[in-house]
Write a protein that holds these residues in place. Structure first.
Motif, PDB file in Angstrom:
ATOM      1  N   GLU A  24       0.711  -1.147   0.080  1.00 38.40           N
ATOM      2  CA  GLU A  24       0.079  -0.093   0.160  1.00 38.40           C
ATOM      3  C   GLU A  24       0.830   1.158  -0.167  1.00 38.40           C
ATOM      4  O   GLU A  24       0.648   2.179  -0.960  1.00 38.40           O
ATOM      5  N   VAL A  25       1.959   1.358   0.911  1.00 36.49           N
ATOM      6  CA  VAL A  25       2.731   2.308   0.812  1.00 36.49           C
ATOM      7  C   VAL A  25       3.293   2.623  -0.535  1.00 36.49           C
ATOM      8  O   VAL A  25       3.474   4.087  -0.976  1.00 36.49           O
ATOM      9  N   LEU A  26       4.029   1.552  -1.035  1.00 36.43           N
ATOM     10  CA  LEU A  26       4.623   1.709  -2.615  1.00 36.43           C
ATOM     11  C   LEU A  26       3.670   2.275  -3.552  1.00 36.43           C
ATOM     12  O   LEU A  26       4.111   3.176  -4.082  1.00 36.43           O
ATOM     13  N   GLU A  27       2.475   1.569  -3.691  1.00 32.46           N
ATOM     14  CA  GLU A  27       1.553   1.890  -4.576  1.00 32.46           C
ATOM     15  C   GLU A  27       0.959   3.237  -4.515  1.00 32.46           C
ATOM     16  O   GLU A  27       0.749   4.282  -5.331  1.00 32.46           O
ATOM     17  N   ARG A  28       0.611   3.516  -3.257  1.00 31.99           N
ATOM     18  CA  ARG A  28       0.232   5.180  -2.950  1.00 31.99           C
ATOM     19  C   ARG A  28       1.386   6.025  -3.364  1.00 31.99           C
ATOM     20  O   ARG A  28       0.922   7.151  -4.027  1.00 31.99           O
ATOM     21  N   SER A  29       2.549   5.818  -2.992  1.00 36.41           N
ATOM     22  CA  SER A  29       3.652   6.926  -3.330  1.00 36.41           C
ATOM     23  C   SER A  29       3.673   6.802  -4.799  1.00 36.41           C
ATOM     24  O   SER A  29       3.914   8.017  -5.275  1.00 36.41           O
ATOM     25  N   MET A  30       3.640   5.670  -5.551  1.00 36.92           N
ATOM     26  CA  MET A  30       4.015   5.647  -6.979  1.00 36.92           C
ATOM     27  C   MET A  30       2.538   6.393  -7.773  1.00 36.92           C
ATOM     28  O   MET A  30       3.185   7.263  -8.709  1.00 36.92           O
ATOM     29  N   ILE A  31       1.389   6.166  -7.220  1.00 31.38           N
ATOM     30  CA  ILE A  31       0.518   6.917  -7.974  1.00 31.38           C
ATOM     31  C   ILE A  31       0.310   8.424  -7.554  1.00 31.38           C
ATOM     32  O   ILE A  31       0.334   8.962  -8.545  1.00 31.38           O
TER      33      ILE A  31
END
Length: 91
Positions: A24-31
């Motif tokens: 979730e942290v990675l996806e949120r940051s990338m988005i």
């Protein structure tokens, strides 16, 4: 790059962060970064991320980026006017 990623993995593991939270942290940051780079253009952001635009929109809602006003598709104005004339004349 690989060393930085390995360090991030070690950081998550040392902090007892479960996999679903790390994802979730990675996806949120990338988005967020993709949207920033594309100045809010969802089609361009989805291309940067390599995902379909609908998937991006679903994830934006899931992660709380859905605060933007949603666009709804309505009938074209000319069609609405024709329908009003028909129903008014039929009464």
């Amino acid at each position: 790059m690989k060393e930085k990623f390995e360090g991030l993995v070690e950081h998550f593991l040392a902090g007892n962060i479960p996999l679903h939270e790390a994802v979730e942290v990675l996806e949120r940051s990338m988005i967020q970064r993709a949207l920033d780079r594309s100045r809010g253009n969802q089609s361009a952001a989805s291309k940067l991320l390599g995902i379909h635009r609908n998937t991006l929109q679903r994830k934006m809602v899931e992660y709380g980026f859905g605060n933007r006003r949603a666009r709804t598709r309505g009938k074209p104005m000319a069609r609405v006017a024709r329908l009003r004339k028909r129903t008014a004349g039929a009464a």
